[in-house]
Structures are given as structure tokens and as C-alpha cells.
Motif scaffolding. Structure first.
Motif, PDB file in Angstrom:
ATOM      1  N   GLY A 138      13.198  21.511   0.401  1.00 24.06           N
ATOM      2  CA  GLY A 138      13.435  21.566   1.248  1.00 24.06           C
ATOM      3  C   GLY A 138      13.393  21.264   2.551  1.00 24.06           C
ATOM      4  N   GLY A 139      13.471  21.231   3.190  1.00 18.30           N
ATOM      5  CA  GLY A 139      12.903  19.700   5.125  1.00 18.30           C
ATOM      6  C   GLY A 139      11.629  19.549   5.057  1.00 18.30           C
ATOM      7  N   ALA A 140      11.030  20.668   5.041  1.00 15.43           N
ATOM      8  CA  ALA A 140      10.051  21.290   5.171  1.00 15.43           C
ATOM      9  C   ALA A 140       9.225  20.021   4.394  1.00 15.43           C
ATOM     10  N   GLU A 141       9.198  20.259   2.783  1.00 15.08           N
ATOM     11  CA  GLU A 141       7.949  19.791   1.921  1.00 15.08           C
ATOM     12  C   GLU A 141       9.140  18.443   1.239  1.00 15.08           C
ATOM     13  N   LEU A 142      10.187  17.752   1.946  1.00  9.34           N
ATOM     14  CA  LEU A 142      10.460  16.665   1.719  1.00  9.34           C
ATOM     15  C   LEU A 142       9.366  16.057   3.070  1.00  9.34           C
ATOM     16  N   SER A 143       9.166  16.735   4.518  1.00 15.44           N
ATOM     17  CA  SER A 143       8.426  15.597   4.997  1.00 15.44           C
ATOM     18  C   SER A 143       7.022  15.400   4.664  1.00 15.44           C
ATOM     19  N   LEU A 144       6.383  16.723   3.746  1.00 19.93           N
ATOM     20  CA  LEU A 144       5.286  16.491   3.865  1.00 19.93           C
ATOM     21  C   LEU A 144       5.518  15.366   2.275  1.00 19.93           C
ATOM     22  N   ARG A 145       6.041  16.067   1.379  1.00 22.29           N
ATOM     23  CA  ARG A 145       6.181  14.443   0.588  1.00 22.29           C
ATOM     24  C   ARG A 145       5.572  13.664   0.766  1.00 22.29           C
ATOM     25  N   LYS A 146       7.020  13.026   1.811  1.00 24.86           N
ATOM     26  CA  LYS A 146       7.301  11.643   2.595  1.00 24.86           C
ATOM     27  C   LYS A 146       6.195  11.482   2.862  1.00 24.86           C
ATOM     28  N   ALA A 147       5.152  12.366   4.100  1.00 22.61           N
ATOM     29  CA  ALA A 147       3.823  11.949   4.820  1.00 22.61           C
ATOM     30  C   ALA A 147       3.177  11.752   3.711  1.00 22.61           C
ATOM     31  N   ILE A 148       2.917  12.211   2.170  1.00 25.67           N
ATOM     32  CA  ILE A 148       1.890  11.984   1.501  1.00 25.67           C
ATOM     33  C   ILE A 148       2.171  10.158   0.872  1.00 25.67           C
ATOM     34  N   SER A 149       3.531  10.116   0.409  1.00 26.37           N
ATOM     35  CA  SER A 149       4.016   9.113   0.199  1.00 26.37           C
ATOM     36  C   SER A 149       3.597   7.565   0.721  1.00 26.37           C
ATOM     37  N   ASN A 150       3.405   7.701   2.286  1.00 28.22           N
ATOM     38  CA  ASN A 150       2.743   7.259   3.092  1.00 28.22           C
ATOM     39  C   ASN A 150       1.688   6.932   3.180  1.00 28.22           C
ATOM     40  N   ALA A 151       1.253   7.934   2.592  1.00 31.52           N
ATOM     41  CA  ALA A 151      -0.422   7.541   2.819  1.00 31.52           C
ATOM     42  C   ALA A 151      -1.182   6.777   1.594  1.00 31.52           C
ATOM     43  N   THR A 152      -0.374   7.041   0.793  1.00 31.73           N
ATOM     44  CA  THR A 152      -1.333   6.673  -0.401  1.00 31.73           C
ATOM     45  C   THR A 152      -0.491   4.685  -0.710  1.00 31.73           C
ATOM     46  N   ARG A 153       0.751   4.784   0.349  1.00 32.43           N
ATOM     47  CA  ARG A 153       1.151   2.946   0.274  1.00 32.43           C
ATOM     48  C   ARG A 153      -0.193   2.426   0.834  1.00 32.43           C
ATOM     49  N   ALA A 154      -0.242   3.417   2.408  1.00 35.79           N
ATOM     50  CA  ALA A 154      -1.009   2.604   3.236  1.00 35.79           C
ATOM     51  C   ALA A 154      -2.565   3.357   2.790  1.00 35.79           C
ATOM     52  N   LEU A 155      -2.962   3.735   1.834  1.00 30.61           N
ATOM     53  CA  LEU A 155      -4.388   3.604   0.962  1.00 30.61           C
ATOM     54  C   LEU A 155      -4.471   2.371   0.260  1.00 30.61           C
ATOM     55  N   LEU A 156      -3.471   2.070  -0.593  1.00 34.52           N
ATOM     56  CA  LEU A 156      -3.190   1.238  -1.961  1.00 34.52           C
ATOM     57  C   LEU A 156      -3.197  -0.195  -1.075  1.00 34.52           C
ATOM     58  N   LEU A 157      -2.127  -0.201   0.000  1.00 34.77           N
ATOM     59  CA  LEU A 157      -2.404  -1.459   0.129  1.00 34.77           C
ATOM     60  C   LEU A 157      -3.711  -1.795   0.594  1.00 34.77           C
ATOM     61  N   PHE A 158      -4.281  -0.870   1.766  1.00 40.71           N
ATOM     62  CA  PHE A 158      -5.395  -0.909   2.609  1.00 40.71           C
ATOM     63  C   PHE A 158      -6.871  -1.564   0.890  1.00 40.71           C
ATOM     64  N   VAL A 159      -6.784  -0.438   0.004  1.00 38.30           N
ATOM     65  CA  VAL A 159      -8.111  -1.311  -1.661  1.00 38.30           C
ATOM     66  C   VAL A 159      -7.163  -2.917  -1.556  1.00 38.30           C
ATOM     67  N   GLY A 160      -4.927  -3.013  -1.967  1.00 39.41           N
ATOM     68  CA  GLY A 160      -5.702  -4.108  -2.255  1.00 39.41           C
ATOM     69  C   GLY A 160      -5.812  -5.039  -1.188  1.00 39.41           C
ATOM     70  N   LEU A 161      -6.150  -4.799  -0.358  1.00 43.62           N
ATOM     71  CA  LEU A 161      -7.022  -5.981   0.676  1.00 43.62           C
ATOM     72  C   LEU A 161      -8.183  -6.022   0.869  1.00 43.62           C
ATOM     73  N   LEU A 162      -8.631  -5.009   0.686  1.00 41.44           N
ATOM     74  CA  LEU A 162     -10.357  -5.236   0.328  1.00 41.44           C
ATOM     75  C   LEU A 162     -10.088  -6.095  -1.078  1.00 41.44           C
ATOM     76  N   ILE A 163      -9.759  -5.289  -2.068  1.00 43.76           N
ATOM     77  CA  ILE A 163      -9.522  -6.833  -3.167  1.00 43.76           C
ATOM     78  C   ILE A 163      -9.355  -8.172  -3.397  1.00 43.76           C
ATOM     79  N   ALA A 164      -8.620  -8.367  -2.459  1.00 41.56           N
ATOM     80  CA  ALA A 164      -7.924  -9.554  -2.520  1.00 41.56           C
ATOM     81  C   ALA A 164      -8.775 -10.907  -1.433  1.00 41.56           C
ATOM     82  N   LEU A 165      -9.178  -9.938  -0.420  1.00 38.69           N
ATOM     83  CA  LEU A 165     -10.824 -10.782   0.620  1.00 38.69           C
ATOM     84  C   LEU A 165     -12.165 -10.199  -0.458  1.00 38.69           C
ATOM     85  N   THR A 166     -12.114  -9.390  -1.269  1.00 38.56           N
ATOM     86  CA  THR A 166     -13.036  -9.935  -2.230  1.00 38.56           C
ATOM     87  C   THR A 166     -13.470 -10.958  -3.268  1.00 38.56           C
ATOM     88  N   ALA A 167     -11.418 -11.413  -3.468  1.00 36.51           N
ATOM     89  CA  ALA A 167     -11.522 -12.181  -4.581  1.00 36.51           C
ATOM     90  C   ALA A 167     -11.384 -13.411  -4.417  1.00 36.51           C
TER      91      ALA A 167
END
Length: 195
Positions: A138-167
Motif C-alpha cells: 500500500g501507499g502508507a506501508e510503502l512510505s513507511l518502509r521507504k522512510a525506514i530504509s532512508n533512516a537506515t542508510r543515513a545511520l549506516l553512512l554516519f557509522v561508516g564516517l565515524l569508522i573512517a575518521l577513526t581509521a
């Protein structure tokens, strides 16, 4: 589909090198074959991840070519024996920033590490996004899943940036104070939303 073949050849090359090394066979061909296969794996994985994460972006082709040129340049320097010389010369070029000394080698290694970590983060986030959006109906379910995937991408990029800065060797204690202040600001800003 482009990544498996060079990875399989690379694995077989390592097995053949160790097997032939026990029998006393000269291993000169592996001094060229293994760097070529490592470069091919880096190129194929980088291109595959960029195409999966950014399907229709116009700058992806330029990034693919940049990854290819850098991987082949590193391979040529490695095979020719010039890589240690180039790295030693890059250590001689330095800047004094505050109380720390930054060399050109540190900057290049940091950029390579950050690029590798971000490519892995993008690969994981695009796999999570594909998994989440595969069964959305559905439209609402698709929007929620897209928001979760975007939040996951942002979190992974942030953690990756922290790992790179530490390295690279950047001290993250100064960023912890900034992170605390940003957290308090976000918390106060979202207070009305929760109420």
C-alpha cells in the motif's frame, strides 16, 4: 554477475600459489596475476555497489571511471615496485595543523578508507532497502518502509564516517561534545512533536 568471476579467480590464484610453493615451482606469474585480480575485484565491487545504490544518477559513470583508474594505477605501482617509493615520498609532504602533523599519505589513506567504508555502507543499505521495499503493497506501508530504509542508510553512512575518521587517526572526543549538543537540540525540537 561480474563480481563472482574475478573473486573466484583470485581465490584460485591464492590456492594455486600456495600449492605450487610447496613443490618449489617459481611463482613469478602470481606477482602479476594477483594484483591484477585484486584491482579487477575492487573495480567490479565498486561499480556494482554504485549502480545498486544510485541507479540513475549522472555522476555514477564518472565515479566508476575514477575507481577504475585509481585501481589500475595502484596495481601498476604495486607490480612495478614503485608503491613503497611513492608512499615514502608522500610521507615527506606534510602540513602542520594545530599541534598535529598531517602528511599527504594520511590524506590519501583517509580518502581511500572513507571511500571503501562508504561503499560498503551503501551496499548494505541498498540491500536492506531492496529487502524492505520488495513486499510493500500500500501507499502508507510503502512510505513507511521507504522512510525506514532512508533512516537506515543515513545511520549506516554516519557509522561508516565515524569508522573512517577513526581509521585515519582523528580523535573523536571533540566530536562527542558536539554530538551531545546536537542531541539536546534535536530532543528539545522534537518535544512539541511528541506532545
Amino acid at each position: 554477475d561480474g563480481v563472482l568471476f574475478p573473486m573466484l579467480l583470485l581465490g584460485l590464484s591464492y590456492v594455486a600459489r600456495s600449492a605450487l610453493g610447496h613443490w618449489g615451482v617459481p611463482l613469478a606469474v602470481f606477482k602479476v596475476a594477483i594484483p591484477v585480480l585484486v584491482s579487477l575485484v575492487v573495480i567490479r565491487v565498486g561499480v556494482k555497489v554504485l549502480r545498486a545504490a544510485f541507479d540513475e544518477s549522472p555522476w555514477v559513470v564518472a565515479m566508476e571511471r575514477t575507481i577504475s583508474w585509481l585501481a589500475w594505477l595502484a596495481m601498476v605501482l604495486w607490480v612495478s615496485g614503485l608503491l613503497p617509493v611513492v608512499l615514502a615520498e608522500m610521507d615527506q609532504i606534510a602540513w602542520k595543523v594545530g599541534g598535529s602533523r598531517i602528511t599527504l599519505r594520511n590524506v590519501v589513506e583517509g580518502a581511500v578508507t572513507a571511500g571503501a567504508v562508504l561503499i560498503v555502507s551503501l551496499w548494505i543499505s541498498s540491500a536492506i532497502e531492496a529487502r524492505l521495499l520488495r513486499s510493500a503493497v500500500g501507499g502508507a506501508e510503502l512510505s513507511l518502509r521507504k522512510a525506514i530504509s532512508n533512516a537506515t542508510r543515513a545511520l549506516l553512512l554516519f557509522v561508516g564516517l565515524l569508522i573512517a575518521l577513526t581509521a585515519v587517526g582523528i580523535d573523536l572526543t571533540a566530536l562527542s561534545v558536539l554530538g551531545g549538543a546536537v542531541g539536546v537540540g534535536i530532543g528539545l525540537g522534537l518535544q512539541k512533536l511528541a506532545a
